[in-house]
Design a protein around this motif. Structure first.
Motif, PDB file in Angstrom:
ATOM      1  N   ARG A  22       0.836  -1.199   0.000  1.00  9.08           N
ATOM      2  CA  ARG A  22       0.000   0.000   0.000  1.00  9.08           C
ATOM      3  C   ARG A  22       0.879   1.260   0.000  1.00  9.08           C
ATOM      4  N   PHE A  23       1.990   1.215   0.742  1.00 12.36           N
ATOM      5  CA  PHE A  23       2.891   2.371   0.823  1.00 12.36           C
ATOM      6  C   PHE A  23       3.432   2.734  -0.561  1.00 12.36           C
ATOM      7  N   TYR A  24       3.944   1.729  -1.288  1.00 13.28           N
ATOM      8  CA  TYR A  24       4.505   2.010  -2.607  1.00 13.28           C
ATOM      9  C   TYR A  24       3.419   2.331  -3.625  1.00 13.28           C
ATOM     10  N   SER A  25       2.268   1.739  -3.462  1.00 13.86           N
ATOM     11  CA  SER A  25       1.172   1.994  -4.391  1.00 13.86           C
ATOM     12  C   SER A  25       0.661   3.421  -4.223  1.00 13.86           C
ATOM     13  N   ASP A  26       0.532   3.869  -2.979  1.00  8.64           N
ATOM     14  CA  ASP A  26       0.053   5.225  -2.726  1.00  8.64           C
ATOM     15  C   ASP A  26       1.006   6.277  -3.289  1.00  8.64           C
ATOM     16  N   ARG A  27       2.282   5.918  -3.454  1.00 11.87           N
ATOM     17  CA  ARG A  27       3.268   6.860  -3.998  1.00 11.87           C
ATOM     18  C   ARG A  27       3.442   6.719  -5.500  1.00 11.87           C
ATOM     19  N   GLY A  28       2.564   5.950  -6.102  1.00 13.66           N
ATOM     20  CA  GLY A  28       2.558   5.836  -7.552  1.00 13.66           C
ATOM     21  C   GLY A  28       3.682   5.001  -8.118  1.00 13.66           C
ATOM     22  N   LEU A  29       4.309   4.163  -7.296  1.00 13.32           N
ATOM     23  CA  LEU A  29       5.428   3.359  -7.773  1.00 13.32           C
ATOM     24  C   LEU A  29       4.986   1.993  -8.292  1.00 13.32           C
ATOM     25  N   LEU A  30       3.751   1.581  -7.979  1.00 10.34           N
ATOM     26  CA  LEU A  30       3.256   0.276  -8.437  1.00 10.34           C
ATOM     27  C   LEU A  30       2.080   0.472  -9.397  1.00 10.34           C
ATOM     28  N   PRO A  31       2.151  -0.169 -10.558  1.00 15.21           N
ATOM     29  CA  PRO A  31       1.031  -0.050 -11.503  1.00 15.21           C
ATOM     30  C   PRO A  31      -0.175  -0.864 -11.017  1.00 15.21           C
ATOM     31  N   GLU A  32      -1.337  -0.249 -11.080  1.00 16.54           N
ATOM     32  CA  GLU A  32      -2.562  -0.926 -10.660  1.00 16.54           C
ATOM     33  C   GLU A  32      -3.424  -1.234 -11.883  1.00 16.54           C
TER      34      GLU A  32
END
Length: 309
Positions: free
Chosen positions: A24-34
């Motif tokens: 969630r931390f990396y996703s919230d910072r836009g580093l993981l493609p969803e």
């Protein structure tokens, strides 16, 4: 990609071997493609997110800051180039940190190995400079010492030869010598006019750039004699030394000029303490310009004395 071929945040965390909080931390910072979210609004991730998460973890394992991680990941199609730039920058930063740590270690050893009576004085000396130390104070000292109207390129050449660089792997003795050099040059810079060599005070017709270019050449010629521990003697180095003084004044090199120059140089103010400290930093394999100057003056005095008999 269908919902069956995507993973929930928990499934991605399990496959990557990390916590849901990390994903969630990396996703919230836009580093993981969803992928498009589920009908219930839950996050979904595909195989690309797993690959990206593994890269992120590898970069973070090297202590790369998040902005640098994002920079590497944002370079589409040029990840290798971006990674190379970031790694090079990190290596520079680590090199600077290691240099500082080596100086701090040597400084602490200096304080540990001295007597209680010496400790306070050394603490104040070491505490007055950065780690590793800056060469700003010695450089200012030389800019004040050198005569006016010196060409910038000559000043730069003199500073390169006269201002020692901090050793990369310092010993406690190096730290003490540099601390004393810093203190000496800082006090000298604050002390106003310390008196200048006679050549520096010559006004009409004096060409300081010619003098210092010639002195640099003469010092280089004298250095091998110092390394070989040869006594001062006549030869090419002495001739170059005298020629530099004569040319800077626009006069001929004659026996009378050499006699006069010998007297003038003997009366000049000296900065022996500076050169002694520099010698402690550079070692015997690199004679200082100050040592070369003394050798040349001694060679000139010997020649003048011999001719007078």
């Amino acid at each position: 990609m269908t919902a069956d071929s995507t993973w929930s945040i928990g499934e991605l965390a399990e496959r990557a071997g990390v916590t849901v909080k990390t994903v969630r931390f990396y996703s919230d910072r836009g580093l993981l493609p969803e992928e498009p979210r589920s009908t219930g609004g839950h996050r979904r991730y595909g195989p690309e997110a797993l690959d990206r998460l593994r890269v992120i973890r590898s970069l973070r394992a090297l202590d790369l800051p998040l902005p640098d991680v994002g920079r590497v990941l944002s370079e589409e199609g040029a990840l290798d180039d971006a990674l190379e730039d970031v790694v090079a920058g990190q290596l520079r930063d680590i090199g600077s940190q290691l240099a500082a740590l080596r100086w701090r270690e040597a400084a602490l050893q200096l304080l540990q190995d001295c007597t209680p009576a010496e400790r306070t004085e050394r603490l104040l000396l070491v505490g007055a400079m950065s780690a590793p130390p800056s060469t700003a104070a010695p450089a200012r000292f030389w800019r004040r010492w050198l005569p006016l109207r010196m060409p910038a390129r000559v000043v730069s050449a003199v500073l390169e030869q006269a201002v020692p660089q901090p050793p990369e792997d310092p010993t406690p003795a190096h730290v003490l010598a540099f601390a004393r050099l810093h203190a000496f040059t800082s006090r000298s810079c604050e002390g106003g006019d310390r008196g200048q060599p006679a050549a520096h005070r010559t006004d009409e017709g004096f060409r300081p750039g010619v003098l210092y270019e010639g002195l640099s050449e003469a010092h280089a010629l004298a250095s091998p004699h110092l390394r070989d521990q040869q006594s001062p003697h006549e030869g090419e180095a002495l001739d170059c030394f005298v020629s530099a003084h004569a040319a800077s004044r626009g006069v001929r090199d004659t026996p009378a000029f050499r006699r006069a120059l010998s007297r003038v140089l003997a009366a000049d103010p000296r900065i022996d303490h500076y050169w002694q400290l520099v010698a402690e930093l550079t070692g015997p394999s690199r004679p200082t310009p100050g040592a070369a100057h003394d050798w040349l003056c001694a060679a000139l005095d010997a020649q003048v004395a011999r001719q007078a008999t």
